[in-house]
Scaffold this motif. Structure first.
Motif, PDB file in Angstrom:
ATOM      1  N   LEU A 270      -4.377 -39.264  40.106  1.00 46.68           N
ATOM      2  CA  LEU A 270      -5.342 -38.723  39.029  1.00 46.68           C
ATOM      3  C   LEU A 270      -5.621 -39.365  37.977  1.00 46.68           C
ATOM      4  N   LEU A 271      -4.975 -40.464  37.533  1.00 46.08           N
ATOM      5  CA  LEU A 271      -5.180 -40.791  36.152  1.00 46.08           C
ATOM      6  C   LEU A 271      -5.382 -42.477  36.653  1.00 46.08           C
ATOM      7  N   PRO A 272      -6.579 -43.003  35.720  1.00 43.08           N
ATOM      8  CA  PRO A 272      -7.371 -42.131  34.776  1.00 43.08           C
ATOM      9  C   PRO A 272      -8.544 -41.339  35.630  1.00 43.08           C
ATOM     10  N   VAL A 273      -8.747 -40.126  35.139  1.00 45.80           N
ATOM     11  CA  VAL A 273      -9.790 -39.409  35.858  1.00 45.80           C
ATOM     12  C   VAL A 273     -11.247 -39.913  35.793  1.00 45.80           C
ATOM     13  N   THR A 274     -11.622 -40.102  37.173  1.00 44.37           N
ATOM     14  CA  THR A 274     -12.767 -40.755  37.391  1.00 44.37           C
ATOM     15  C   THR A 274     -13.995 -39.640  37.754  1.00 44.37           C
ATOM     16  N   ASP A 275     -13.565 -38.755  38.531  1.00 43.66           N
ATOM     17  CA  ASP A 275     -14.149 -37.660  39.257  1.00 43.66           C
ATOM     18  C   ASP A 275     -13.558 -36.512  38.793  1.00 43.66           C
ATOM     19  N   PRO A 276     -13.917 -35.783  37.770  1.00 44.73           N
ATOM     20  CA  PRO A 276     -13.348 -34.396  37.503  1.00 44.73           C
ATOM     21  C   PRO A 276     -13.181 -33.468  38.534  1.00 44.73           C
ATOM     22  N   ARG A 277     -14.398 -33.126  39.325  1.00 46.72           N
ATOM     23  CA  ARG A 277     -14.155 -32.209  40.352  1.00 46.72           C
ATOM     24  C   ARG A 277     -13.143 -32.458  41.326  1.00 46.72           C
ATOM     25  N   GLU A 278     -13.084 -33.852  41.877  1.00 44.52           N
ATOM     26  CA  GLU A 278     -12.177 -34.430  42.865  1.00 44.52           C
ATOM     27  C   GLU A 278     -10.683 -34.258  42.243  1.00 44.52           C
TER      28      GLU A 278
ATOM     29  N   TRP B 223     -18.981 -31.631  31.706  1.00 43.00           N
ATOM     30  CA  TRP B 223     -19.841 -30.510  31.430  1.00 43.00           C
ATOM     31  C   TRP B 223     -20.631 -30.740  30.144  1.00 43.00           C
ATOM     32  N   GLN B 224     -20.179 -31.433  29.112  1.00 40.52           N
ATOM     33  CA  GLN B 224     -20.814 -31.758  27.774  1.00 40.52           C
ATOM     34  C   GLN B 224     -22.053 -32.692  27.961  1.00 40.52           C
ATOM     35  N   ARG B 225     -21.631 -33.909  29.101  1.00 44.93           N
ATOM     36  CA  ARG B 225     -22.635 -34.922  29.451  1.00 44.93           C
ATOM     37  C   ARG B 225     -23.735 -34.159  30.133  1.00 44.93           C
ATOM     38  N   THR B 226     -23.418 -33.228  30.947  1.00 43.78           N
ATOM     39  CA  THR B 226     -24.555 -32.806  31.896  1.00 43.78           C
ATOM     40  C   THR B 226     -25.268 -31.566  31.464  1.00 43.78           C
ATOM     41  N   ASN B 227     -24.733 -30.992  30.208  1.00 43.99           N
ATOM     42  CA  ASN B 227     -25.363 -29.708  29.842  1.00 43.99           C
ATOM     43  C   ASN B 227     -26.664 -30.060  29.204  1.00 43.99           C
ATOM     44  N   PRO B 228     -27.886 -29.563  29.781  1.00 43.99           N
ATOM     45  CA  PRO B 228     -29.077 -29.579  29.211  1.00 43.99           C
ATOM     46  C   PRO B 228     -29.275 -28.978  27.940  1.00 43.99           C
ATOM     47  N   GLU B 229     -28.789 -28.226  27.682  1.00 45.25           N
ATOM     48  CA  GLU B 229     -28.742 -27.362  26.191  1.00 45.25           C
ATOM     49  C   GLU B 229     -28.350 -28.247  25.217  1.00 45.25           C
ATOM     50  N   ALA B 230     -27.161 -28.997  25.541  1.00 41.27           N
ATOM     51  CA  ALA B 230     -26.640 -29.787  24.400  1.00 41.27           C
ATOM     52  C   ALA B 230     -27.408 -31.098  24.262  1.00 41.27           C
ATOM     53  N   ARG B 231     -27.991 -31.526  25.639  1.00 41.69           N
ATOM     54  CA  ARG B 231     -29.144 -32.590  25.643  1.00 41.69           C
ATOM     55  C   ARG B 231     -30.244 -32.379  24.580  1.00 41.69           C
ATOM     56  N   ALA B 232     -30.787 -31.013  24.725  1.00 42.04           N
ATOM     57  CA  ALA B 232     -31.728 -30.903  23.875  1.00 42.04           C
ATOM     58  C   ALA B 232     -31.721 -30.773  22.547  1.00 42.04           C
ATOM     59  N   ARG B 233     -30.525 -30.234  22.467  1.00 42.03           N
ATOM     60  CA  ARG B 233     -30.128 -29.886  20.832  1.00 42.03           C
ATOM     61  C   ARG B 233     -30.042 -31.554  20.208  1.00 42.03           C
ATOM     62  N   ALA B 234     -29.516 -32.481  20.941  1.00 43.15           N
ATOM     63  CA  ALA B 234     -29.227 -33.952  20.553  1.00 43.15           C
ATOM     64  C   ALA B 234     -30.723 -34.429  20.384  1.00 43.15           C
ATOM     65  N   GLU B 235     -31.618 -34.194  21.140  1.00 43.93           N
ATOM     66  CA  GLU B 235     -32.895 -34.869  21.217  1.00 43.93           C
ATOM     67  C   GLU B 235     -33.803 -34.121  19.881  1.00 43.93           C
ATOM     68  N   ALA B 236     -33.445 -33.003  19.704  1.00 47.83           N
ATOM     69  CA  ALA B 236     -34.078 -32.099  18.657  1.00 47.83           C
ATOM     70  C   ALA B 236     -33.658 -32.829  17.265  1.00 47.83           C
ATOM     71  N   THR B 237     -32.309 -32.993  17.106  1.00 43.91           N
ATOM     72  CA  THR B 237     -31.608 -33.517  16.056  1.00 43.91           C
ATOM     73  C   THR B 237     -32.334 -34.798  15.718  1.00 43.91           C
ATOM     74  N   ILE B 238     -32.397 -35.686  16.654  1.00 48.56           N
ATOM     75  CA  ILE B 238     -32.746 -36.956  16.515  1.00 48.56           C
ATOM     76  C   ILE B 238     -34.251 -37.196  15.942  1.00 48.56           C
ATOM     77  N   ALA B 239     -35.265 -36.238  16.532  1.00 45.30           N
ATOM     78  CA  ALA B 239     -36.522 -36.210  16.229  1.00 45.30           C
ATOM     79  C   ALA B 239     -36.628 -35.663  14.691  1.00 45.30           C
ATOM     80  N   GLN B 240     -36.058 -34.876  14.383  1.00 45.20           N
ATOM     81  CA  GLN B 240     -35.892 -34.179  12.900  1.00 45.20           C
ATOM     82  C   GLN B 240     -35.248 -35.469  12.077  1.00 45.20           C
ATOM     83  N   LEU B 241     -34.223 -36.168  12.546  1.00 45.80           N
ATOM     84  CA  LEU B 241     -33.742 -37.247  11.253  1.00 45.80           C
ATOM     85  C   LEU B 241     -34.838 -38.189  11.389  1.00 45.80           C
ATOM     86  N   ARG B 242     -35.870 -38.456  12.423  1.00 47.47           N
ATOM     87  CA  ARG B 242     -36.714 -39.625  12.500  1.00 47.47           C
ATOM     88  C   ARG B 242     -37.920 -39.140  11.430  1.00 47.47           C
ATOM     89  N   ASP B 243     -38.026 -37.993  11.455  1.00 46.71           N
ATOM     90  CA  ASP B 243     -39.338 -37.260  10.544  1.00 46.71           C
ATOM     91  C   ASP B 243     -38.737 -37.616   9.137  1.00 46.71           C
TER      92      ASP B 243
END
Length: 410
Positions: free
Chosen positions: A291-299, A344-364
């Motif tokens: 199992l270690l190190p974990v490369t495929d969490p589902r498996e 889950w964090q890496r593939t979570n679309p909501e988290a990605r959207a929040r990250a992109e919004a934060t980047i846009a806001q910081l650039r502005d």
């Protein structure tokens, strides 16, 4: 007739001295020449002059008391007034007048110094008395309190004396504080004896119960009861030392008898569980490799369930290795769980959207701050430019962090 600026010798041998009040007879001379008479009486004057000079020097260079100095001045004044001598007696009288003024000034200074010394002595002794009263009223550390009270008495004796009335009043308070402390200490130890007797009765009951259950084979509840009895023992307080030691020896003996018997039984049981420990040791090695190190969490989750089932089937391990084995297996479980959360964090679309919004806001925000910085520099406003630069640096750092986080989700 033989004369001198300060006196003369008449033809009949009578010797006179001249003063501001006129001439007066100071003696007669029949044994020789008139010059010898004047020389004799001049030596008497010089003797008086020496005494005046010595007194002036003593007053200038020593701490001669005003009372002693005044007595010496008066004695010399009487001697000059009635002097059987030829010389400038008026000058000596004036010098004695100056000395009298100096002595009076010294008397005033010495009186003031004496008053200041007495005031200082009063302050010192009032502080000593105040602390003694505080010790008498507040302290509960009787040994250190008694030592401090003795030190304060010694400090009182070593301190300078104030005026008589103050000394008497302060000593009365000091003595009252010492007596109050002694009474409180006696009352405390009298109550302590009574309290220790009560503690002895409580601990007698604790020991009696400890001895009654020493041979119990109901291991879990009895061990718990011993822990409760130990807690009761600690919270009961202390009896006198001899009683405390004797009761503790009985309590410990009963407790040791129980736990020695229990440990012997558990050791026998643990020996039977060594096989289970060996199985779990092998399972740990196999799980780490698989199992270690974990490369495929589902498996990893699927395979972990199989290890968990085999782990439970292996049965309990001996107590001396149980915590180590269980802890190691839990760390493997935790590694799989963390990998699942990260996936889950890496593939979570909501988290990605929040990250992109934060980047846009910081650039502005960075674009706005860059314009403010340029305007401030053009206007020569150093303070506003410095503030804008600080804000700009902070947001650029936040942007870099946000971009790294977004990249990790990709």
């Amino acid at each position: 007739m033989t004369t001198d600026p300060w006196g003369r010798v008449d033809d009949d041998g009578t010797v006179y001295v001249r003063t501001s009040e006129g001439e007066r007879v100071v003696g007669s001379w029949q044994a020789g020449a008139p010059e010898e008479a004047l020389a004799f009486f001049k030596r008497k004057y010089e003797s008086l002059l020496t005494e005046v000079e010595l007194l002036e020097k003593r007053l200038a260079t020593t701490d001669l008391s005003a009372a002693q100095a005044l007595a010496s001045v008066q004695k010399l004044r009487d001697a000059v007034t009635e002097a059987k001598a030829v010389g400038d007696l008026d000058s000596l009288a004036r010098r004695l007048d100056v000395l009298t003024e100096r002595v009076e000034q010294r008397r005033i200074e010495q009186k003031q110094a004496q008053e200041e010394a007495r005031a200082q002595a009063r302050e010192i002794k009032e502080r000593i008395v105040a602390e003694a009263e505080r010790v008498a009223e507040e302290t509960t550390h009787w040994k250190t309190g008694g030592e401090r009270m003795r030190q304060l008495i010694d400090e009182w004796k070593a301190a300078p004396r104030a005026d008589r009335a103050t000394e008497q009043a302060l000593w009365k308070r000091m003595s009252a504080a010492r007596n109050a402390f002694s009474k409180r200490r006696k009352a405390y130890f009298a109550g302590l004896d009574e309290q220790r007797e009560q503690v002895r009765e409580v601990k007698e009951r604790i020991v009696a119960e400890a001895e009654a259950i020493a041979d119990s084979t109901d291991w879990g509840p009895t061990a718990g009861r011993y822990r409760e009895l130990m807690q009761q023992w600690k919270s009961a307080g202390r009896a006198d030392r001899a009683t405390e030691d004797a009761l503790w020896e009985r309590f410990k003996s009963a407790q040791d008898r129980f736990f020695t018997a229990r440990n012997a039984v558990f050791a026998e049981r643990d020996a039977e569980l060594r096989g289970n420990a060996e199985i779990k040791e092998k399972l740990l090695e196999e799980a780490r490799e698989a199992l270690l190190p974990v490369t495929d969490p589902r498996e990893a989750r699927v395979r972990l369930r199989d290890f968990q089932e085999r782990w439970e089937e292996a049965g309990p391990a001996p107590r001396d290795v149980r915590d180590r084995l269980e802890g190691a297996f839990r760390r493997i479980e935790e590694a799989v769980r963390r990998a699942e959360e990260q996936e889950w964090q890496r593939t979570n679309p909501e988290a990605r959207a929040r990250a992109e919004a934060t980047i846009a806001q910081l650039r502005d925000s960075i674009e706005t701050l860059e314009k403010q910085l340029a305007d401030a520099r053009e206007a020569g406003d150093e303070r506003r430019a410095s503030q804008a630069q600080e804000s700009l640096d902070a947001r650029r750092a936040w942007l870099a962090e946000a971009e790294r986080a977004l990249a990790e989700m990709s």
